[in-house]
Design an enzyme around this catalytic site. Structure first.
Site, PDB file in Angstrom:
ATOM      1  N   GLU A 164      18.780 -15.568  -0.737  1.00 61.55           N
ATOM      2  CA  GLU A 164      18.777 -14.362  -0.032  1.00 61.55           C
ATOM      3  C   GLU A 164      20.117 -14.030   0.780  1.00 61.55           C
ATOM      4  O   GLU A 164      20.567 -14.932   1.373  1.00 61.55           O
ATOM      5  CB  GLU A 164      17.537 -14.418   0.893  1.00 61.55           C
ATOM      6  CG  GLU A 164      17.327 -13.086   1.311  1.00 61.55           C
ATOM      7  CD  GLU A 164      15.982 -12.985   2.186  1.00 61.55           C
ATOM      8  OE1 GLU A 164      15.004 -13.889   2.020  1.00 61.55           O
ATOM      9  OE2 GLU A 164      15.991 -12.132   3.183  1.00 61.55           O
ATOM     10  N   LYS A 181       8.018 -15.915   8.159  1.00 57.02           N
ATOM     11  CA  LYS A 181       9.214 -15.861   6.994  1.00 57.02           C
ATOM     12  C   LYS A 181      10.227 -15.979   7.379  1.00 57.02           C
ATOM     13  O   LYS A 181      10.912 -16.606   6.647  1.00 57.02           O
ATOM     14  CB  LYS A 181       8.334 -14.510   6.184  1.00 57.02           C
ATOM     15  CG  LYS A 181       9.217 -14.708   4.398  1.00 57.02           C
ATOM     16  CD  LYS A 181      10.481 -14.218   4.520  1.00 57.02           C
ATOM     17  CE  LYS A 181      11.085 -14.304   3.171  1.00 57.02           C
ATOM     18  NZ  LYS A 181      12.342 -13.738   2.991  1.00 57.02           N
ATOM     19  N   ASP A 224      11.217 -31.964   1.020  1.00 55.55           N
ATOM     20  CA  ASP A 224      10.053 -31.331   0.430  1.00 55.55           C
ATOM     21  C   ASP A 224       9.770 -30.038   1.444  1.00 55.55           C
ATOM     22  O   ASP A 224       8.905 -30.191   2.254  1.00 55.55           O
ATOM     23  CB  ASP A 224       8.635 -32.287   0.483  1.00 55.55           C
ATOM     24  CG  ASP A 224       7.698 -31.656  -0.364  1.00 55.55           C
ATOM     25  OD1 ASP A 224       7.509 -30.349  -0.610  1.00 55.55           O
ATOM     26  OD2 ASP A 224       6.554 -32.604  -0.701  1.00 55.55           O
ATOM     27  N   HIS A 278      22.067  -6.110   6.585  1.00 57.02           N
ATOM     28  CA  HIS A 278      21.119  -6.428   5.494  1.00 57.02           C
ATOM     29  C   HIS A 278      21.931  -5.657   4.244  1.00 57.02           C
ATOM     30  O   HIS A 278      22.536  -6.298   3.202  1.00 57.02           O
ATOM     31  CB  HIS A 278      19.752  -6.173   5.691  1.00 57.02           C
ATOM     32  CG  HIS A 278      19.072  -6.982   4.310  1.00 57.02           C
ATOM     33  ND1 HIS A 278      18.823  -8.463   4.427  1.00 57.02           N
ATOM     34  CD2 HIS A 278      18.516  -6.576   2.975  1.00 57.02           C
ATOM     35  CE1 HIS A 278      18.141  -8.653   3.085  1.00 57.02           C
ATOM     36  NE2 HIS A 278      18.012  -7.631   2.569  1.00 57.02           N
TER      37      HIS A 278
HETATM   38  C1  MEV Z   1      13.641 -10.959   5.674  1.00 62.86           C
HETATM   39  O1  MEV Z   1      13.853 -11.938   4.737  1.00 62.86           O
HETATM   40  C2  MEV Z   1      13.105 -11.463   6.961  1.00 62.86           C
HETATM   41  C3  MEV Z   1      12.917 -10.679   7.954  1.00 62.86           C
HETATM   42  O2  MEV Z   1      11.787  -9.993   7.620  1.00 62.86           O
HETATM   43  C4  MEV Z   1      12.252 -11.562   9.248  1.00 62.86           C
HETATM   44  C5  MEV Z   1      11.528 -10.781  10.297  1.00 62.86           C
HETATM   45  O3  MEV Z   1      11.198  -9.471  10.083  1.00 62.86           O
HETATM   46  O4  MEV Z   1      11.485 -11.254  11.520  1.00 62.86           O
HETATM   47  C6  MEV Z   1      13.916 -10.021   8.506  1.00 62.86           C
END
Ligand code: MEV
Length: 431
Positions: free
Chosen positions: A117, A298, A314, A412
């Site tokens: 990513e 995430k 792992d 991003h």
């Molecule tokens: C993107 O991979 C991760 C985010 O969505 C985490 C978040 O929203 O806190 C930017």
């Protein structure tokens, strides 16, 4: 387009969602002798790698370039591939880089991360830079105690299993440690045992706690659980059920904190103290909304997983443990907590189960993982856990800062642009 149709259709009407019974009644698989169409390939694992590649080509019609991509060994060699997995063809390359600016427990660290990513390394480095302004990260890990489960199917619920297990507890722990002299000599080994009865499944579930020292410890724990279970039928009227570690290793936790002075969060558009307030509000959104908490976590795993991958650990085990731990109150919560101090600065804290190892298996055999460990200064398992968790906290800080101020897409998309440009150029070349 397939994607649009699937998204628009109600879930129950999705033809891809079929019961096992429905799917087996539809078509018969191709016969074993129709080698080129059948995925049934007896003895495939015993073939030399070049022949496995040819069978895959016969099955799929892949061209030579595609076959070469699948068969590329990267930093591995054929011998390692055979040791790591069955049916191996080649190795899959992920981008590998280092996150900068990390200052953890009074030490500068360059953190290797393997991830596809685009914005992850930049975000980790930025989060680390913000935390660095307040003294970096302080990480503390518990003793590396893993938990193994032994399920006993109780055949007579009136038996006083508590009294019997209490009377034999020490013997059972000692029995678990037989044959583990090296681990015990290093201060590790089975150290505790408890149990609970789960009436719904008529099961007595034993938890064996094992200090696995610098190993992740899955094999040690599983071996011990199987061993201890053999004594059970002579102690209790039970049949043996499952014997396996749990990935919810809540006795092997890492706790990392950081302090970010509000001044480090000043931007052209926002005053730092306002950014602190907005970050805290973003955290509270996640604390009260499971949909947001999931995305928030995430983002934390965006930091954690790439370090685990780069060091040969792992990451699925840590993922499973992290999400289950996030649910420990009965509600899925953000793994990291963010608060403002009375002076308007920011403090963050992440507590997460962290079963990582620095000995055994991939960590010591994979050449890139070995190099990554050397780059990190060859930490022991607890120090590595602290580094991994620090990256998770940095990643969360960076994401929340961007989301709570200018939005995530500015940074991003500027990073993602070169990715898209390449896709467009390749698309143009193909048409
Ligand atoms: C993107 O991979 C991760 C985010 O969505 C985490 C978040 O929203 O806190 C930017």
């Amino acid at each position: 387009m397939e994607t649009t149709r699937r998204q628009d259709a109600p879930i129950a009407a999705d033809p891809a969602v079929t019961t096992p019974a429905a799917s087996t009644s539809q078509q018969r698989p191709p016969s074993e002798r129709d080698f080129s169409r059948s995925s049934r390939l007896p003895g495939f694992y015993e073939l030399p790698r070049s022949e496995r590649l040819r069978s895959v080509q016969a099955f799929s019609g892949l061209n030579e370039a595609a076959l070469a991509s699948l068969g590329n060994l990267g930093t591995l060699n054929g011998e390692l591939l055979e040791v790591f997995i069955e049916n191996g063809l080649g190795s899959f390359s992920l981008p590998l880089g280092v996150a900068t600016n990390f200052y953890i427990n009074g030490r500068d660290v360059l953190v290797p991360m393997a991830v596809e990513e685009t914005s992850v390394l930049a975000a980790a480095s930025h989060g680390a830079k913000l935390a660095r302004a307040g003294g970096g990260f302080t990480a503390v890990s518990t003793e590396p105690v893993m938990t193994g489960q032994i399920q006993l199917l109780l055949q007579d619920a009136s038996v006083d299993f508590d009294a019997i297990l209490k009377a034999h507890k020490e013997r059972l722990i000692n029995y678990a440690n037989r044959g583990q002299d090296r681990l015990v000599a290093r201060g590790g080994g089975a150290c505790d045992l408890d149990w609970r009865y789960v009436p719904e499944i008529g099961s007595l579930v034993l938890h064996l706690y094992v200090n696995t020292c610098d190993a992740m410890g899955a094999n040690i724990v599983n071996t011990m659980c199987e061993r201890v279970s053999t004594l059970m039928p002579e102690l209790l009227p039970v049949a043996i059920g499952l014997r396996i570690l749990t990935n919810l290793n809540d006795r092997r936790l890492t706790d990392v904190t950081c302090f970010v002075p509000a001044s480090a969060l000043d931007t052209r558009e926002f005053d730092g103290k306002e950014v602190v307030e907005r970050i805290v509000m973003a955290y509270q959104f996640a604390a009260h909304d499971v949909y947001r908490a999931t995305t928030n976590n995430k983002g934390i795993m965006n930091g954690i997983d790439p370090v685990l991958i780069a060091t040969g650990n792992d990451w699925r085990a840590v993922e499973a443990g992290a999400h289950a731990y996030a649910c420990r109150s009965g509600r899925y919560m953000p793994l990291a907590v963010w608060e403002a101090t009375p002076s308007g600065d920011l403090v963050g804290r992440l507590a997460v189960p962290m079963a990582v190892g620095v000995v055994g298996g991939v960590t010591q055999l994979h050449p890139a993982a070995q190099a990554a460990m050397s780059l990190l200064g060859s930490p022991d398992a607890r120090a590595l856990a602290g580094i991994v968790a620090s990256v998770g906290l940095a990643q969360n800080l960076s994401a929340l800062r961007a989301l709570a101020s200018e939005g995530i897409q500015r940074g991003h998309m500027s990073l993602h642009k070169s990715n898209l440009d390449l896709l467009n150029r390749q698309g143009a070349a193909r048409t």
